[in-house]
Design a protein around this motif. Sequence first.
Motif, PDB file in Angstrom:
ATOM      1  N   ARG A 158       3.545  25.586 -19.335  1.00 30.92           N
ATOM      2  CA  ARG A 158       2.263  26.209 -19.667  1.00 30.92           C
ATOM      3  C   ARG A 158       2.336  27.731 -19.600  1.00 30.92           C
ATOM      4  N   GLY A 159       3.212  28.212 -18.742  1.00 33.66           N
ATOM      5  CA  GLY A 159       3.384  29.658 -18.599  1.00 33.66           C
ATOM      6  C   GLY A 159       3.794  30.340 -19.892  1.00 33.66           C
ATOM      7  N   GLN A 160       4.456  29.613 -20.774  1.00 35.00           N
ATOM      8  CA  GLN A 160       4.858  30.197 -22.054  1.00 35.00           C
ATOM      9  C   GLN A 160       3.638  30.550 -22.890  1.00 35.00           C
ATOM     10  N   VAL A 195       5.929  30.829 -30.258  1.00 32.81           N
ATOM     11  CA  VAL A 195       6.435  30.616 -28.902  1.00 32.81           C
ATOM     12  C   VAL A 195       6.641  29.133 -28.588  1.00 32.81           C
ATOM     13  N   GLU A 204       0.622  30.929 -21.695  1.00 37.14           N
ATOM     14  CA  GLU A 204      -0.140  31.953 -20.978  1.00 37.14           C
ATOM     15  C   GLU A 204       0.433  33.344 -21.222  1.00 37.14           C
ATOM     16  N   ALA A 205       1.773  33.428 -21.235  1.00 40.99           N
ATOM     17  CA  ALA A 205       2.393  34.727 -21.483  1.00 40.99           C
ATOM     18  C   ALA A 205       2.046  35.214 -22.890  1.00 40.99           C
ATOM     19  N   ALA A 206       2.120  34.303 -23.849  1.00 37.79           N
ATOM     20  CA  ALA A 206       1.814  34.686 -25.237  1.00 37.79           C
ATOM     21  C   ALA A 206       0.352  35.093 -25.374  1.00 37.79           C
ATOM     22  N   ARG A 207      -0.530  34.296 -24.789  1.00 37.94           N
ATOM     23  CA  ARG A 207      -1.957  34.591 -24.906  1.00 37.94           C
ATOM     24  C   ARG A 207      -2.323  35.886 -24.183  1.00 37.94           C
ATOM     25  N   SER A 208      -1.643  36.147 -23.054  1.00 34.76           N
ATOM     26  CA  SER A 208      -1.986  37.360 -22.310  1.00 34.76           C
ATOM     27  C   SER A 208      -1.518  38.614 -23.049  1.00 34.76           C
ATOM     28  N   LEU A 209      -0.620  38.443 -24.024  1.00 30.13           N
ATOM     29  CA  LEU A 209      -0.247  39.584 -24.866  1.00 30.13           C
ATOM     30  C   LEU A 209      -1.288  39.824 -25.959  1.00 30.13           C
ATOM     31  N   GLY A 210      -2.217  38.894 -26.087  1.00 32.98           N
ATOM     32  CA  GLY A 210      -3.237  39.034 -27.120  1.00 32.98           C
ATOM     33  C   GLY A 210      -2.969  38.183 -28.344  1.00 32.98           C
ATOM     34  N   LEU A 211      -1.912  37.360 -28.294  1.00 32.24           N
ATOM     35  CA  LEU A 211      -1.657  36.465 -29.419  1.00 32.24           C
ATOM     36  C   LEU A 211      -2.742  35.390 -29.475  1.00 32.24           C
TER      37      LEU A 211
END
Lengths: 243, 214
Positions: B113-115, B133, B117-124
């Motif tokens: 799930r962290g993948q 991703v 979250e990382a993508a979404r937290s970049l604004g994707l």
Amino acid sequence: MTMIQVRNLMKSFGENHVLKDISIDIAEKEVVCIIGASGSGKSTFLRCLNRLEDITSGHVLIENVDITSKKTNINKVRQEVGMVFQHFNLFPHKSVIENIILGPMKARGVPKIEAEQQARELLGKVGLSEKEKAYPASLSGGQKQRVAIARSLAMNPKIMLFDEPTSALDPEMVGEVLQVMKQLAKEGMTMVVVTHEMGFAKEVADRVIYIDEGLIVEENEPLQLFNNPQNERTKAFLSKVLV
Amino acid sequence: MEVIMKSLPYLFDGLQVTLKVFVIAIIIGFFLGLIVALLRLSPFFILRWIAKFFVDAIRGTPILVQLFFIYFGLNTLEFISLDRMTAGILTIAINAGAYYAEIMRAGIQSIDRGQDEAARSLGLTNVQSMKFVILPQAFRRMLPTFTNQAIISLKDTSLLSVIGIADLTQRGQVQIAATFKAFEIWIVVGVLYFIIIYLLSLLSSFLERRFKLS
């Protein structure tokens, strides 16, 4: 200027009330460290700041934009709020530089050449210029976390959130990551850091917040909070972590 | 031997039909599977339910029944007219799609799930995170299972001979009717299937190795 305003934030997972009633203002260029036992809700609080967790009630305003409002484009807000995770969450199928340029290219539409140029500058800044073409699997924990920081910085965020950035690292690698974070703080980045590194909090934070059972128990500048805690719970916690 | 040499050109024609059906069906099946997998992961109950119903219906019935339903059953409806080739390809594609959907759903869910979250937290956006991703990682992980299912689909195409599609199996039957050399012809047919499937698994392990390098 106030960068982050939190008003009566509550967050529940079913019957489990993780955050009970949190209100706080964080100013531009301020470095705030959040400490507390595991399960206290400190990570959840951080994750509410960019809405990785849906907020049960209350308001979170980032630069006066209410991210709890349905009308807010959360993707736009997240571009301004970088996040660094405990387990790095680098994209394993992408090289270091591809990890860094993905956000600027896809979310902001920056041309590849420009994004790569900026990525190289950032890699220089975190001391990993020679790792540009490496894949995450070949990096040490400390290197991964520095890449993750560079990846967040590539979006030119106004705020950086750190969720226990050194907790998954071998002890000898903690220093290199904290060094990068100190540098960032010095440059005036607004930072919210959930951490167990009391030394870092003491040295870098403008304010330390102790969270327990979903509430802010005590907040103060680091010297005051560490040397002269007012609340009994803070005292008990600090006596356990400060040896 | 002479009999075999004589039948080979006919059998090769059949092999071509088999491959054509297989390639078209697997491509349609792949995208159908992807759509169904995404529906199954969607936040909307009704979409999830439709997708689950589709998968359960296909997995819960024999492919031969599906073939008969599509070719004979649907064709009794006034507004539908499927030639045997279309019906055959459709059956293989729909069947593969249901299995692919399950493979893809499991593959997507296996990504940490962290993948996301990382993508979404970049604004994707959700879609960008999925596209750049999650799916690239999930597809790598799914490759062996994909190949497996593709091989099953390839073998399933031999069932199409029963509705008169002139595939490898059907050509074999015709050749046997003409020559009475059942033993030899079925061996040749089997060897031809085997070669194709063997090449397919070679291709898969080549791709797997290539992905591992990067």
